[in-house]
Scaffold this active site. Structure first.
Site, PDB file in Angstrom:
ATOM      1  N   TYR A 135      -0.049   1.398 -10.373  1.00 33.07           N
ATOM      2  CA  TYR A 135       0.772   0.384 -10.308  1.00 33.07           C
ATOM      3  C   TYR A 135       0.186  -0.726 -11.269  1.00 33.07           C
ATOM      4  CZ  TYR A 135       3.859   2.298  -6.651  1.00 33.07           C
ATOM      5  OH  TYR A 135       4.810   2.924  -6.085  1.00 33.07           O
ATOM      6  N   LYS A 190      -4.886  13.412  -3.370  1.00 34.98           N
ATOM      7  CA  LYS A 190      -4.206  14.519  -4.181  1.00 34.98           C
ATOM      8  C   LYS A 190      -5.813  15.151  -4.710  1.00 34.98           C
ATOM      9  CE  LYS A 190      -1.198  17.288  -5.452  1.00 34.98           C
ATOM     10  NZ  LYS A 190      -0.318  18.225  -4.637  1.00 34.98           N
ATOM     11  N   ASP A 222       1.268  15.809  -0.502  1.00 33.91           N
ATOM     12  CA  ASP A 222       2.266  16.484  -0.302  1.00 33.91           C
ATOM     13  C   ASP A 222       2.397  16.939   1.037  1.00 33.91           C
ATOM     14  OD1 ASP A 222       0.173  18.041  -1.341  1.00 33.91           O
ATOM     15  OD2 ASP A 222       0.989  19.210  -2.323  1.00 33.91           O
ATOM     16  N   ASP A 246       2.912   3.720  -0.787  1.00 33.35           N
ATOM     17  CA  ASP A 246       4.212   3.083  -0.984  1.00 33.35           C
ATOM     18  C   ASP A 246       5.304   4.115  -0.428  1.00 33.35           C
ATOM     19  OD1 ASP A 246       6.258   1.618  -1.678  1.00 33.35           O
ATOM     20  OD2 ASP A 246       5.796   1.677  -4.084  1.00 33.35           O
ATOM     21  N   ASP A 250       7.177   4.198   3.561  1.00 37.51           N
ATOM     22  CA  ASP A 250       8.568   4.295   3.839  1.00 37.51           C
ATOM     23  C   ASP A 250       9.072   5.424   4.506  1.00 37.51           C
ATOM     24  OD1 ASP A 250       9.158   1.736   2.495  1.00 37.51           O
ATOM     25  OD2 ASP A 250      10.504   2.479   1.090  1.00 37.51           O
TER      26      ASP A 250
END
Ligand code: NAD
Length: 355
Positions: A135, A190, A222, A246, A250
């Site tokens: 980001y 990851k 994942d 992020d 959620d």
């Protein structure tokens, strides 16, 4: 104690007003000062994070933030969009640790999209690094592709990067949080594909040597996304980078029934923080008086606990929220047959009465 109140856009002013009533009812001498942020600040001052708002936030002991954004600003240049205010506050206040608890209240088990037995009693904490990762990583931009499958084609690129101190400090925050809970920490990355993630994992392992009382495990993002809906109660504390955090936070939010129930805290190295509901400005229901104010009220409780050292007052607010849920009061987002549907102000008033 000085608290900056930044209501923002959409449902922000409606839900923050209820949290302010709760703060004022505690019998403490808080100095609350309100300022414009997001689209509201852009309309008034031409910038989503005016100098005066930033200064107020910097000079305060804590910030209570509503939400920013509206679709009508989607065509503005990126630097002037409301969401830049929250990114700017995170950066200028050096807020690097984002705490997102996902708690499924007993009374709301049926509001979850998962089977009740999978979420009943759920209480997990996602800690997201907030200042680095793809980001913020430079370089980023658009260009003619210098290589790859289609040389010369238009392309866009971002850069995922993390330095050792950035990973180290969030790892310490996470281990210390795990110590205050069930002493289990899952680091999500990851590492099978990304160099940044392998480095993240190496540093977290290094830091773990100082926390032999906390059980550390690692999970690919994942798989973590899958496990969160398969067996969410297996997690205690999760720590991860900015982008994975992020998305996963959620996802975890929805396990609890409604994003309208979930508070969050973003802290600096000295526990000064910005507190906000996990949801956005919900333009689709703004101005209707139907938004759930509980995430914001619970954010105020987190603020009392983490930044203002008022643990007892935080406990009082959380107990009051549980009480109104037990009384069967529900805003539309958590309503089910057999409960009483109430609006934003009625819900706030019920919490005040329970206090
Ligand atoms: P959102 O969280 O605002 O809304 C998603 C859905 O959840 C909507 O249907 C909304 O009505 C519902 N919802 C959210 N909060 C609720 C509440 N308290 N009570 C009842 N229902 C609630 O996300 P979005 O629709 O993707 O984004 C809307 C705007 O908010 C965008 O401009 C986005 O950029 C912005 N946003 C801001 C923040 C922030 O201020 N930190 C975070 C996320 C999104």
């Amino acid at each position: 104690m000085n608290i900056a109140i930044l209501p923002g856009d959409g449902i922000g002013p409606e839900i923050v007003a209820e949290a302010v009533k709760v703060l004022n009812a505690l019998g403490e001498t808080f100095n609350l000062e309100t300022a414009l942020v997001g689209g509201a600040a852009y309309e008034a001052h031409g910038h989503p994070l005016p100098e005066s708002t930033l200064k107020l936030a910097q000079q305060s002991d804590a910030v209570l933030f509503g939400a920013v954004g509206d679709w009508k600003y989607d065509t503005l240049e990126r630097a002037l969009r409301p969401e830049q205010a929250i990114l700017g506050l995170r950066k200028h206040l050096a807020l690097f640790a984002n705490f997102r608890p996902a708690i499924c209240y007993e009374q709301l088990t049926n509001a979850s999209s998962l089977k009740p037995e999978l979420v009943a009693g759920l209480d997990i904490l996602i800690i997201r690094e907030l200042n680095g990762d793809i980001y913020f990583g430079q370089p980023r931009g658009r260009r003619k592709s210098p290589d790859g499958l289609f040389p010369g084609a238009d392309e866009a690129f971002d850069t995922m990067r993390y330095s050792e101190p950035e990973i180290r400090r969030i790892a310490h925050v996470a281990f210390q949080a795990a110590r205050k809970r069930d002493r289990r920490l899952t680091s999500v990355d990851k590492a099978n594909v990304l160099e940044t993630s392998q480095f993240w994992r190496d540093v977290v392992v290094e830091v773990s040597k100082e926390y032999s009382d906390v059980v550390l495990d690692h999970m690919y993002v994942d798989n973590a996304a899958m496990q969160l809906v398969r067996a969410p109660k297996k997690f205690d504390v999760v720590v991860t980078g900015n982008m994975f955090g992020d998305i996963l936070s959620d996802e975890a939010a929805m396990l609890t029934g409604s994003i309208g129930m979930l508070p969050s805290a973003s802290l600096d190295a000295n526990n000064k923080g910005l507190y906000e509901p996990s949801h956005g400005s919900a333009p689709d229901i703004a101005g209707q008086g139907v938004a759930n104010p509980l995430a914001t009220i619970l954010s105020a409780a987190m603020m009392l606990r983490f930044s203002l050292g008022k643990v007892e007052q935080a406990n009082r607010i959380e107990a009051a929220v549980k009480k109104v849920l037990s009384q069967g009061l529900r805003t539309a987002d958590i309503y089910e047959a057999g409960t009483k549907k109430v609006g934003t102000q009625e819900m706030g008033a019920a919490v005040l009465a329970a206090l």
